[in-house]
Write an enzyme that holds these catalytic residues in place. Structure first.
Site, mmCIF file in Angstrom:
data_model
loop_
_atom_site.group_PDB
_atom_site.id
_atom_site.type_symbol
_atom_site.label_atom_id
_atom_site.label_comp_id
_atom_site.label_asym_id
_atom_site.label_seq_id
_atom_site.Cartn_x
_atom_site.Cartn_y
_atom_site.Cartn_z
ATOM 1 N N TYR A 74 -1.853 -34.582 -1.809
ATOM 2 C CA TYR A 74 -1.212 -35.340 -0.730
ATOM 3 C C TYR A 74 -1.291 -36.828 -1.057
ATOM 4 O O TYR A 74 -2.258 -37.291 -1.673
ATOM 5 C CB TYR A 74 -1.923 -35.077 0.593
ATOM 6 C CG TYR A 74 -1.945 -33.626 1.020
ATOM 7 C CD1 TYR A 74 -0.865 -33.065 1.689
ATOM 8 C CD2 TYR A 74 -3.050 -32.822 0.760
ATOM 9 C CE1 TYR A 74 -0.882 -31.738 2.093
ATOM 10 C CE2 TYR A 74 -3.080 -31.497 1.152
ATOM 11 C CZ TYR A 74 -1.996 -30.955 1.822
ATOM 12 O OH TYR A 74 -2.018 -29.640 2.209
ATOM 13 N N ARG A 105 -4.681 -38.742 0.357
ATOM 14 C CA ARG A 105 -6.021 -38.194 0.217
ATOM 15 C C ARG A 105 -6.115 -37.356 -1.045
ATOM 16 O O ARG A 105 -5.110 -36.881 -1.573
ATOM 17 C CB ARG A 105 -6.412 -37.355 1.430
ATOM 18 C CG ARG A 105 -5.487 -36.196 1.749
ATOM 19 C CD ARG A 105 -5.650 -35.795 3.210
ATOM 20 N NE ARG A 105 -4.834 -34.656 3.603
ATOM 21 C CZ ARG A 105 -3.568 -34.746 4.001
ATOM 22 N NH1 ARG A 105 -2.951 -35.925 3.995
ATOM 23 N NH2 ARG A 105 -2.908 -33.671 4.393
ATOM 24 N N CYS A 117 -22.907 -23.166 -5.412
ATOM 25 C CA CYS A 117 -23.052 -23.071 -3.960
ATOM 26 C C CYS A 117 -24.384 -22.390 -3.631
ATOM 27 O O CYS A 117 -24.898 -21.618 -4.445
ATOM 28 C CB CYS A 117 -21.927 -22.241 -3.354
ATOM 29 S SG CYS A 117 -20.250 -22.847 -3.679
ATOM 30 N N CYS A 121 -19.236 -16.903 -1.060
ATOM 31 C CA CYS A 121 -18.435 -16.131 -0.119
ATOM 32 C C CYS A 121 -17.575 -15.144 -0.901
ATOM 33 O O CYS A 121 -16.963 -15.504 -1.910
ATOM 34 C CB CYS A 121 -17.562 -17.060 0.710
ATOM 35 S SG CYS A 121 -18.503 -18.317 1.606
ATOM 36 N N CYS A 149 -13.869 -16.322 -1.406
ATOM 37 C CA CYS A 149 -13.655 -17.723 -1.812
ATOM 38 C C CYS A 149 -12.373 -17.880 -2.629
ATOM 39 O O CYS A 149 -12.123 -17.131 -3.575
ATOM 40 C CB CYS A 149 -14.844 -18.192 -2.632
ATOM 41 S SG CYS A 149 -14.670 -19.878 -3.260
ATOM 42 N N ARG A 164 -11.780 -20.309 -4.589
ATOM 43 C CA ARG A 164 -12.122 -20.871 -5.899
ATOM 44 C C ARG A 164 -13.118 -19.971 -6.633
ATOM 45 O O ARG A 164 -13.875 -20.428 -7.483
ATOM 46 C CB ARG A 164 -12.699 -22.287 -5.748
ATOM 47 C CG ARG A 164 -11.692 -23.316 -5.276
ATOM 48 C CD ARG A 164 -12.148 -24.757 -5.547
ATOM 49 N NE ARG A 164 -11.133 -25.683 -5.095
ATOM 50 C CZ ARG A 164 -11.230 -26.438 -4.000
ATOM 51 N NH1 ARG A 164 -12.328 -26.385 -3.259
ATOM 52 N NH2 ARG A 164 -10.266 -27.250 -3.654
ATOM 53 N N ASP A 223 -6.581 -17.200 1.923
ATOM 54 C CA ASP A 223 -5.847 -17.443 0.684
ATOM 55 C C ASP A 223 -5.822 -16.182 -0.180
ATOM 56 O O ASP A 223 -6.720 -15.332 -0.093
ATOM 57 C CB ASP A 223 -6.507 -18.584 -0.099
ATOM 58 C CG ASP A 223 -6.445 -19.894 0.666
ATOM 59 O OD1 ASP A 223 -5.364 -20.241 1.167
ATOM 60 O OD2 ASP A 223 -7.497 -20.570 0.768
ATOM 61 N N ASP A 259 -2.454 -22.347 3.525
ATOM 62 C CA ASP A 259 -2.198 -23.090 2.294
ATOM 63 C C ASP A 259 -1.144 -22.315 1.509
ATOM 64 O O ASP A 259 -1.397 -21.203 1.039
ATOM 65 C CB ASP A 259 -3.486 -23.224 1.467
ATOM 66 C CG ASP A 259 -4.140 -24.573 1.655
ATOM 67 O OD1 ASP A 259 -3.457 -25.581 1.421
ATOM 68 O OD2 ASP A 259 -5.328 -24.608 2.033
ATOM 69 N N LYS A 271 -0.429 -27.421 3.207
ATOM 70 C CA LYS A 271 -0.706 -26.617 4.392
ATOM 71 C C LYS A 271 0.493 -26.598 5.337
ATOM 72 O O LYS A 271 1.206 -27.592 5.466
ATOM 73 C CB LYS A 271 -1.916 -27.189 5.151
ATOM 74 C CG LYS A 271 -3.232 -27.020 4.431
ATOM 75 C CD LYS A 271 -4.376 -27.562 5.280
ATOM 76 C CE LYS A 271 -5.706 -27.337 4.571
ATOM 77 N NZ LYS A 271 -5.797 -28.089 3.293
#
Length: 330
Positions: free
Chosen positions: A75, A78, A87, A91, A94, A96, A257, A294, A301
């Protein structure tokens, strides 16, 4: 000759994707409940080996928007700064998951961080920097302070946003030194808590959140809509109310995702819209997250509870930030 034993599916999952759970989260799991929502998020599942044809290794398109290592500039105002790729918990959904873990892309070296910050400094349109990874709250307080100060020294960077699961999954890591390191002259700091079920908001988690908020750092939250974890209005309402009571403003409710091996977590968009509408009818406006998708391929988004979604036969079209309609099926 004896037949070779069949590989254990969970060993195969662990060989492909990182696995870790903190004692704080492990203690919350009810061993008598085969559908425990905490276990579902963190314990490996043989279904992760089932990869649907439309699932992707980079489902939100980070790579095409990576001008230098560690920076994702999707964007105009940002960018992401991915400092680490480890991490405290991994998860099972995830997006990623192909990049994080002990064998993932690693922590930015000093030279790589210098190059990332030089890129941000050379882009005067960047108003906000989002620290992510991996979980950047695994960095030491000294490193957090150094990075915060270096970002705040860039004249056009006014917002520094840290994304983390640590306050809920490893709350004792939120020390007074870490909290103090977040505050800096010249830029406003926000912390975004990633959390998906109200049981994650333990007394210790609420105390960690309080340490951050009491220091003058506002907090937001992000939640992923997950089948079998929070796909009921009762579960979402309890979580959003719990967050607001802890002084965390619900920010995003993400449609899952299309990461590889995650289809067993996926709800339909129609179900997500129903839940958001029910939540709107039941809870205060301050407890309402924005339901978003996303768009695969790095197109940004799109809000799903708005006219940005229309049906196209047995699939959907979603409008991206450039007013282009993109095909999407679930």
């Amino acid at each position: 000759m004896s037949a070779k034993p069949k590989p254990d599916p969970l060993d195969q999952v662990a060989a492909r994707y990182a696995v870790a759970i903190t004692p704080a989260m492990d203690a919350l799991i009810d061993p008598t409940d085969p559908e425990d929502p905490i276990a579902a998020q963190f314990r490996p599942d043989a279904r992760e080996l089932d990869i649907a044809p439309d699932e992707l290794s980079d489902p939100i398109g980070d790579e095409p928007h990576t001008p230098v290592k560690g920076v994702v500039h999707r964007y105009p105002d940002r960018c992401l700064l991915k400092l680490v790729h480890v991490c405290p918990v991994y998860c099972r959904f995830c997006f990623r998951r192909e990049m994080v873990g002990p064998d993932g892309d690693g922590t930015l070296s000093g030279a790589e961080l210098d190059a990332a910050l030089a890129y941000i400094e050379a882009q005067p349109g960047i108003w906000e920097v989002i620290l992510t990874g991996g979980d950047p709250f695994l960095l030491s307080a000294r490193r957090v302070r150094e990075i915060t100060e270096r970002l705040a020294a860039i004249e056009h960077v006014k917002i520094i946003r840290w994304h983390t699961r640590v306050p809920s999954v490893d709350p004792l890591r939120v020390t007074p030194d870490l909290v103090a390191a977040l505050r800096v002259e010249g830029a406003a700091t926000y912390v975004v808590l990633h959390t998906n079920h109200v049981r994650e908001l333990t007394d210790q988690a609420r105390a960690a959140i309080a340490r951050i908020v009491d220091a003058g750092v506002p907090m937001l939250s992000q939640t992923v809509l997950l089948k079998g974890v929070n796909d009921s209005v009762e579960a979402l309402e309890a979580l959003m109310r719990g967050l607001v009571e802890a002084r965390v403003k619900p920010y995003y409710l993400h449609h899952l995702d299309k990461a590889q091996g995650t289809s067993h977590f996926r709800c339909s968009i129609e179900r997500g819209q129903e839940l958001v509408q029910e939540l709107h009818q039941r809870a205060s406006g301050v407890a309402q997250p924005t339901y978003v998708l996303d768009i695969p391929g790095g197109h940004g988004k799109a809000p799903l509870a708005s006219p940005s979604l229309r049906e196209d036969g047995d699939a959907y079209e979603v409008r991206d930030r450039d007013d282009v309609w993109r095909k999407y099926s679930d």
